[in-house]
Design an enzyme around this catalytic site. Structure first.
Site, PDB file in Angstrom:
ATOM      1  CG  ASP A  97     110.121 -43.750 -26.725  1.00  0.00           C
ATOM      2  OD1 ASP A  97     108.938 -43.415 -26.571  1.00  0.00           O
ATOM      3  OD2 ASP A  97     110.692 -43.732 -27.834  1.00  0.00           O
ATOM      4  CD  GLU A 119     107.735 -49.568 -28.820  1.00  0.00           C
ATOM      5  OE1 GLU A 119     108.105 -48.478 -28.374  1.00  0.00           O
ATOM      6  OE2 GLU A 119     106.891 -49.666 -29.726  1.00  0.00           O
ATOM      7  CD  GLU A 133     111.104 -38.939 -27.646  1.00  0.00           C
ATOM      8  OE1 GLU A 133     112.221 -38.519 -28.039  1.00  0.00           O
ATOM      9  OE2 GLU A 133     110.071 -38.248 -27.698  1.00  0.00           O
ATOM     10  CG  HIS A 214     105.575 -36.300 -32.877  1.00  0.00           C
ATOM     11  ND1 HIS A 214     106.251 -36.629 -31.737  1.00  0.00           N
ATOM     12  CD2 HIS A 214     105.308 -37.470 -33.497  1.00  0.00           C
ATOM     13  CE1 HIS A 214     106.375 -37.942 -31.661  1.00  0.00           C
ATOM     14  NE2 HIS A 214     105.817 -38.481 -32.728  1.00  0.00           N
ATOM     15  NE  ARG A 216     109.989 -32.333 -25.828  1.00  0.00           N
ATOM     16  CZ  ARG A 216     108.716 -32.650 -25.717  1.00  0.00           C
ATOM     17  NH1 ARG A 216     108.196 -33.604 -26.481  1.00  0.00           N
ATOM     18  NH2 ARG A 216     107.939 -32.013 -24.867  1.00  0.00           N
ATOM     19  CG  HIS A 247     101.875 -33.965 -32.314  1.00  0.00           C
ATOM     20  ND1 HIS A 247     101.889 -33.218 -31.155  1.00  0.00           N
ATOM     21  CD2 HIS A 247     102.116 -35.234 -31.934  1.00  0.00           C
ATOM     22  CE1 HIS A 247     102.136 -34.010 -30.128  1.00  0.00           C
ATOM     23  NE2 HIS A 247     102.279 -35.247 -30.578  1.00  0.00           N
TER      24      HIS A 247
HETATM   25  C1  UD1 Z   1     105.111 -36.988 -26.532  1.00  0.00           C
HETATM   26  C2  UD1 Z   1     106.309 -37.843 -26.178  1.00  0.00           C
HETATM   27  C3  UD1 Z   1     106.915 -38.487 -27.415  1.00  0.00           C
HETATM   28  C4  UD1 Z   1     105.867 -39.200 -28.228  1.00  0.00           C
HETATM   29  C5  UD1 Z   1     104.729 -38.244 -28.527  1.00  0.00           C
HETATM   30  C6  UD1 Z   1     103.628 -38.982 -29.249  1.00  0.00           C
HETATM   31  C7  UD1 Z   1     107.769 -37.218 -24.307  1.00  0.00           C
HETATM   32  C8  UD1 Z   1     108.925 -36.407 -23.883  1.00  0.00           C
HETATM   33  N1  UD1 Z   1     107.355 -37.031 -25.566  1.00  0.00           N
HETATM   34  O1  UD1 Z   1     105.581 -35.860 -27.268  1.00  0.00           O
HETATM   35  O2  UD1 Z   1     107.918 -39.407 -27.031  1.00  0.00           O
HETATM   36  O3  UD1 Z   1     106.452 -39.663 -29.419  1.00  0.00           O
HETATM   37  O4  UD1 Z   1     104.198 -37.722 -27.297  1.00  0.00           O
HETATM   38  O5  UD1 Z   1     102.743 -38.123 -29.855  1.00  0.00           O
HETATM   39  O6  UD1 Z   1     107.226 -37.985 -23.555  1.00  0.00           O
HETATM   40  N2  UD1 Z   1      99.060 -31.386 -26.619  1.00  0.00           N
HETATM   41  C9  UD1 Z   1      97.720 -31.091 -26.600  1.00  0.00           C
HETATM   42  N3  UD1 Z   1      96.817 -32.124 -26.573  1.00  0.00           N
HETATM   43  C10 UD1 Z   1      97.202 -33.427 -26.611  1.00  0.00           C
HETATM   44  C11 UD1 Z   1      98.574 -33.711 -26.655  1.00  0.00           C
HETATM   45  C12 UD1 Z   1      99.490 -32.681 -26.647  1.00  0.00           C
HETATM   46  O7  UD1 Z   1      97.314 -29.937 -26.588  1.00  0.00           O
HETATM   47  O8  UD1 Z   1      96.337 -34.309 -26.601  1.00  0.00           O
HETATM   48  C13 UD1 Z   1     100.038 -30.249 -26.582  1.00  0.00           C
HETATM   49  C14 UD1 Z   1     100.108 -29.575 -25.194  1.00  0.00           C
HETATM   50  O9  UD1 Z   1     100.324 -28.209 -25.351  1.00  0.00           O
HETATM   51  C15 UD1 Z   1     101.330 -30.249 -24.570  1.00  0.00           C
HETATM   52  C16 UD1 Z   1     102.217 -30.378 -25.785  1.00  0.00           C
HETATM   53  O10 UD1 Z   1     101.344 -30.735 -26.863  1.00  0.00           O
HETATM   54  O11 UD1 Z   1     101.896 -29.502 -23.522  1.00  0.00           O
HETATM   55  C17 UD1 Z   1     103.358 -31.355 -25.663  1.00  0.00           C
HETATM   56  O12 UD1 Z   1     102.920 -32.634 -25.228  1.00  0.00           O
HETATM   57  P1  UD1 Z   1     104.029 -33.691 -24.675  1.00  0.00           P
HETATM   58  O13 UD1 Z   1     103.353 -34.975 -24.343  1.00  0.00           O
HETATM   59  O14 UD1 Z   1     104.847 -33.063 -23.614  1.00  0.00           O
HETATM   60  O15 UD1 Z   1     104.996 -33.886 -25.898  1.00  0.00           O
HETATM   61  P2  UD1 Z   1     104.747 -34.505 -27.331  1.00  0.00           P
HETATM   62  O16 UD1 Z   1     105.481 -33.643 -28.293  1.00  0.00           O
HETATM   63  O17 UD1 Z   1     103.315 -34.744 -27.536  1.00  0.00           O
HETATM   64  N1  UDP Z   2      98.308 -41.879 -35.199  1.00  0.00           N
HETATM   65  C1  UDP Z   2      96.947 -41.616 -35.074  1.00  0.00           C
HETATM   66  N2  UDP Z   2      96.460 -40.429 -35.575  1.00  0.00           N
HETATM   67  C2  UDP Z   2      97.257 -39.505 -36.166  1.00  0.00           C
HETATM   68  C3  UDP Z   2      98.655 -39.782 -36.265  1.00  0.00           C
HETATM   69  C4  UDP Z   2      99.143 -40.973 -35.765  1.00  0.00           C
HETATM   70  O1  UDP Z   2      96.187 -42.430 -34.546  1.00  0.00           O
HETATM   71  O2  UDP Z   2      96.754 -38.475 -36.596  1.00  0.00           O
HETATM   72  C5  UDP Z   2      98.824 -43.140 -34.625  1.00  0.00           C
HETATM   73  C6  UDP Z   2      99.705 -43.973 -35.510  1.00  0.00           C
HETATM   74  O3  UDP Z   2      98.966 -44.917 -36.244  1.00  0.00           O
HETATM   75  C7  UDP Z   2     100.652 -44.659 -34.514  1.00  0.00           C
HETATM   76  C8  UDP Z   2     100.737 -43.654 -33.386  1.00  0.00           C
HETATM   77  O4  UDP Z   2      99.638 -42.766 -33.536  1.00  0.00           O
HETATM   78  O5  UDP Z   2     100.091 -45.846 -33.993  1.00  0.00           O
HETATM   79  C9  UDP Z   2     102.027 -42.894 -33.470  1.00  0.00           C
HETATM   80  O6  UDP Z   2     101.999 -41.838 -32.598  1.00  0.00           O
HETATM   81  P1  UDP Z   2     103.040 -40.647 -32.675  1.00  0.00           P
HETATM   82  O7  UDP Z   2     103.558 -40.521 -34.064  1.00  0.00           O
HETATM   83  O8  UDP Z   2     102.368 -39.476 -32.066  1.00  0.00           O
HETATM   84  O9  UDP Z   2     104.174 -41.111 -31.665  1.00  0.00           O
HETATM   85  P2  UDP Z   2     105.478 -42.042 -31.810  1.00  0.00           P
HETATM   86  O10 UDP Z   2     105.077 -43.342 -32.381  1.00  0.00           O
HETATM   87  O11 UDP Z   2     106.453 -41.291 -32.661  1.00  0.00           O
HETATM   88  O12 UDP Z   2     105.975 -42.150 -30.410  1.00  0.00           O
END
Ligand code: UD1
Ligand code: UDP
Length: 383
Positions: A97, A119, A133, A214, A216, A247
């Site tokens: 998603d 999924e 999502e 994390h 939104r 996160h």
């Molecule tokens: C994204 C997904 C969310 C998922 C989550 C898992 C969307 C809209 N959101 O949210 O569905 O549950 O990932 O964790 O697709 N960043 C870093 N390094 C990283 C990752 C993120 O610095 O490795 C920071 C960056 O500033 C980036 C920001 O986080 O711009 C947001 O990342 P983004 O993937 O847009 O959204 P998430 O909140 O991570």
């Molecule tokens: N996870 C991880 N390290 C962390 C936090 C979560 O490996 O510090 C794993 C967790 O076991 C799960 C996945 O990341 O498999 C969940 O990711 P996240 O919560 O970022 O996204 P969501 O599942 O909400 O989309």
């Protein structure tokens, strides 16, 4: 029969849940696999690839700091289109998603490439939660040719929306494949966190509450309330260790560090790699989270979970009685956490293994369905 599959993922959870399937498809007869990372995440994705020893064939490396949904979507559409033109897959396989999932499906649809959705079919019915999502997953479902539904209720959602029964396969969730693989590997090798990891400094004799967050829709007030509850709990339970891998999203890091830095029994740590995180879940007394994936993993490890959301797209977890929705109201979070810390009977009722997401063989079921799809395609059937 030869089936060229382009698997596309970009975030930590997509990679964790696609890793077992990618490892299987690499050697699956009749399948040629091309793994494409969009790089929607960077460091958090790299951790997963290393943990699963998964090589990607292409990394679009698209993450920018504080990316916006539209900015990211635009880049994804442009670069995935070019990638599909180069690779020319028979099918694009997406997961879940995220923005990567939906835009990868949209770009494939525009090129008339078949789409497989792993999924598929989870719904809250509320487009604002989880946001964005719920829309990403529903829209991907509209475009997909094959839907891999983790549970029967996910299949029923798809049927209600008019998807054909033949296009849906109930498979379980590949996250359980990943989790059991990692846990068994850790048990067999008596795995422990590295000596220089912050996890090695945790007191084995103290109870541990694990936290992640994390979403939104919780940005701003929701996160402030969650942190307020954690601060109160930390003060009330000085003998409990609260471990929170934070996160990397700046919208999360900002408030969490501002509100919780300096509290001695709250351990704010970097996002943990999958082996460390599985160890933490296994070691935890209970888990507070708004994560989708953790809601699926924790019950499989028998850990009580308080979900920091108002609704869940995974109603199956609620049926086992080991997962409770508490939202972001600080009074409710404190009351429910205190109940589980103080009341042994209440704790015992939630401290049991419950596995509505399958037995760890979801990837095989998906691979078998892909083979059947390729065979019917070759024989000219419309299925
Ligand atoms: C994204 C997904 C969310 C998922 C989550 C898992 C969307 C809209 N959101 O949210 O569905 O549950 O990932 O964790 O697709 N960043 C870093 N390094 C990283 C990752 C993120 O610095 O490795 C920071 C960056 O500033 C980036 C920001 O986080 O711009 C947001 O990342 P983004 O993937 O847009 O959204 P998430 O909140 O991570
Ligand atoms: N996870 C991880 N390290 C962390 C936090 C979560 O490996 O510090 C794993 C967790 O076991 C799960 C996945 O990341 O498999 C969940 O990711 P996240 O919560 O970022 O996204 P969501 O599942 O909400 O989309």
């Amino acid at each position: 029969m030869s089936l060229k599959i382009q698997m596309v993922f970009g975030t930590r959870p997509e990679a964790i849940k696609m890793a077992p399937l990618a490892r299987l498809l690499r050697n699956w007869p009749g399948v040629e696999l091309f793994v494409c990372s969009t790089g929607q995440h960077r460091e958090m994705l790299r951790q997963v690839l290393e943990a699963f020893e998964l090589e990607v064939d292409e990394d679009l490396d698209l993450m920018t700091q504080s990316q916006t949904l539209n900015g990211l979507s635009q880049q994804l559409l442009l670069h995935l289109d070019e990638s599909y033109a180069r690779v020319r897959p028979d099918m694009v396989l997406v997961h879940g998603d995220t923005t990567t999932s939906f835009i990868a499906a949209l770009a494939a649809f525009h090129r008339q490439i078949a789409i497989g959705h792993v999924e598929a079919g989870l719904r809250t019915g509320d487009l604002r939660s989880p946001w964005p999502e719920e829309a990403n997953r529903s829209l991907t479902g509209v475009l997909a040719d094959l839907h891999f539904a983790p549970t029967a209720d996910a299949r029923d959602n798809l049927l209600r929306e008019g998807r054909s029964p033949a296009s849906i396969e109930v498979t379980g969730n590949t996250v359980i494949d990943a989790l059991l693989w990692m846990r068994d590997h850790q048990r067999a090798s008596q795995w422990q966190p590295a000596a220089d990891s912050p996890l090695a400094a945790l007191d084995p004799d103290k109870r541990l509450v694990l936290i992640t967050g994390h979403r939104r829709e919780n940005f701003g007030k929701g996160f402030e309330q969650i942190c307020q509850a954690l601060a109160e709990l930390a003060g009330r339970y000085p003998q409990v260790q609260f471990v929170y891998p934070v996160h990397l999203n700046p919208q999360v890091r900002g408030p969490v560090h501002a509100l919780l830095d300096g509290l001695s029994n709250i351990h704010l740590v970097a996002p943990q790699d999958y082996p460390n995180f599985v160890w933490l879940m296994d070691r935890a007394h209970l888990i507070l989270t708004d994560s989708g994936g953790v809601q699926e993993e924790a019950p499989a490890l028998g850990k009580p979970v308080l979900v920091l959301r108002e609704v869940t797209e995974r109603p199956a977890v609620l049926e086992g009685g080991t997962v409770l929705l508490v939202g972001t109201d600080p009074v409710r979070i404190v009351a429910q956490t205190a109940r589980l810390l103080d009341d042994a009977e209440a704790y015992r009722a939630m401290n049991r293994v419950f596995t509505p997401f399958g037995d760890g063989h979801a990837s095989e079921k998906i691979a078998q369905r892909l083979t059947r799809w390729a065979q019917t395609r070759t024989s000219g059937s419309t299925q």
